[in-house]
Design a protein around this motif. Sequence first.
Motif, PDB file in Angstrom:
ATOM      1  N   ARG A   1      -0.535 -99.069 -23.702  1.00  0.00           N
ATOM      2  CA  ARG A   1      -0.299 -98.519 -22.372  1.00  0.00           C
ATOM      3  C   ARG A   1       1.144 -98.776 -21.977  1.00  0.00           C
ATOM      4  O   ARG A   1       1.717 -99.808 -22.329  1.00  0.00           O
ATOM      5  N   ILE A   2       1.725 -97.852 -21.218  1.00  0.00           N
ATOM      6  CA  ILE A   2       3.056 -98.040 -20.644  1.00  0.00           C
ATOM      7  C   ILE A   2       2.869 -98.124 -19.142  1.00  0.00           C
ATOM      8  O   ILE A   2       2.298 -97.213 -18.523  1.00  0.00           O
TER       9      ILE A   2
ATOM     10  N   TYR B 187       4.479-100.093 -15.254  1.00  0.00           N
ATOM     11  CA  TYR B 187       5.614-100.728 -14.580  1.00  0.00           C
ATOM     12  C   TYR B 187       5.489-102.241 -14.710  1.00  0.00           C
ATOM     13  O   TYR B 187       4.376-102.786 -14.624  1.00  0.00           O
TER      14      TYR B 187
ATOM     15  N   LEU C 232       9.912-100.627 -17.216  1.00  0.00           N
ATOM     16  CA  LEU C 232       8.619-100.300 -17.813  1.00  0.00           C
ATOM     17  C   LEU C 232       8.361-101.246 -18.973  1.00  0.00           C
ATOM     18  O   LEU C 232       9.305-101.701 -19.633  1.00  0.00           O
TER      19      LEU C 232
ATOM     20  N   SER D  91       5.473-101.790 -22.372  1.00  0.00           N
ATOM     21  CA  SER D  91       4.313-101.323 -23.118  1.00  0.00           C
ATOM     22  C   SER D  91       3.468-102.546 -23.449  1.00  0.00           C
ATOM     23  O   SER D  91       3.993-103.629 -23.738  1.00  0.00           O
TER      24      SER D  91
ATOM     25  N   SER E  64       7.865 -93.128 -27.113  1.00  0.00           N
ATOM     26  CA  SER E  64       6.975 -93.044 -25.951  1.00  0.00           C
ATOM     27  C   SER E  64       7.598 -93.705 -24.723  1.00  0.00           C
ATOM     28  O   SER E  64       7.520 -93.163 -23.615  1.00  0.00           O
ATOM     29  N   LEU E  65       8.190 -94.869 -24.919  1.00  0.00           N
ATOM     30  CA  LEU E  65       8.870 -95.542 -23.807  1.00  0.00           C
ATOM     31  C   LEU E  65      10.025 -94.688 -23.286  1.00  0.00           C
ATOM     32  O   LEU E  65      10.204 -94.529 -22.076  1.00  0.00           O
TER      33      LEU E  65
ATOM     34  N   GLU F  70      10.455 -91.386 -23.554  1.00  0.00           N
ATOM     35  CA  GLU F  70       9.936 -90.191 -22.881  1.00  0.00           C
ATOM     36  C   GLU F  70       9.421 -90.513 -21.484  1.00  0.00           C
ATOM     37  O   GLU F  70       9.651 -89.761 -20.537  1.00  0.00           O
ATOM     38  N   LYS F  71       8.718 -91.624 -21.346  1.00  0.00           N
ATOM     39  CA  LYS F  71       8.179 -92.021 -20.038  1.00  0.00           C
ATOM     40  C   LYS F  71       9.313 -92.300 -19.056  1.00  0.00           C
ATOM     41  O   LYS F  71       9.273 -91.844 -17.906  1.00  0.00           O
TER      42      LYS F  71
ATOM     43  N   GLN G  92      10.973 -89.062 -18.042  1.00  0.00           N
ATOM     44  CA  GLN G  92      10.110 -88.302 -17.121  1.00  0.00           C
ATOM     45  C   GLN G  92      10.154 -88.897 -15.720  1.00  0.00           C
ATOM     46  O   GLN G  92      10.192 -88.163 -14.727  1.00  0.00           O
ATOM     47  N   ILE G  93      10.150 -90.203 -15.607  1.00  0.00           N
ATOM     48  CA  ILE G  93      10.245 -90.853 -14.296  1.00  0.00           C
ATOM     49  C   ILE G  93      11.565 -90.483 -13.625  1.00  0.00           C
ATOM     50  O   ILE G  93      11.600 -90.153 -12.438  1.00  0.00           O
TER      51      ILE G  93
END
Length: 154
Positions: free
Chosen positions: A2-3, A5, A53, A55, A100-101, A103-104, A107-108
Amino acid sequence: MRIIYLKEKPEFVDEVASLCFAEWSHLSPGKTLKDYRDSVIKRISGSEVPSVLVSVDDFGKLTGTVSLKEYDMDIYREFSPWLASLYVKLEYRNFGLGSSLLEKAVQIAKDSGVTRLFLYTPDKEKYYSKRGWKVLSREIYHEVEVSIMFIDLN
């Protein structure tokens, strides 16, 4: 995996600060582990820019981190915001977690209205280029050759 905050897992503050200090303190001469911890704490409550963030694996262990910062290079205060401190623990690498980190975080930033995001890296230009980042310049920063990069988010 999971990613989330970092504010959802504040017990990871010291570990995130230690990982970042071990990896990048040579790029911030004179900064101590406490300075890194203080910097992480300043960004812990954010859910836009700035923010941190992390993970977390299925057992609740920290596996990686990434930050969004208003500023990351003291010589480029005109550029903002910055992606910083993308780090995946060694045993979790090569499974796509870094992507993934990244990209997240991107996106934020985009969801927060950011139109251009910056980063600098001493050794991962190829990694970021493959993911759409462009080189703005290459130069010496604190006696280390770095690539300053950006990505447009609109």
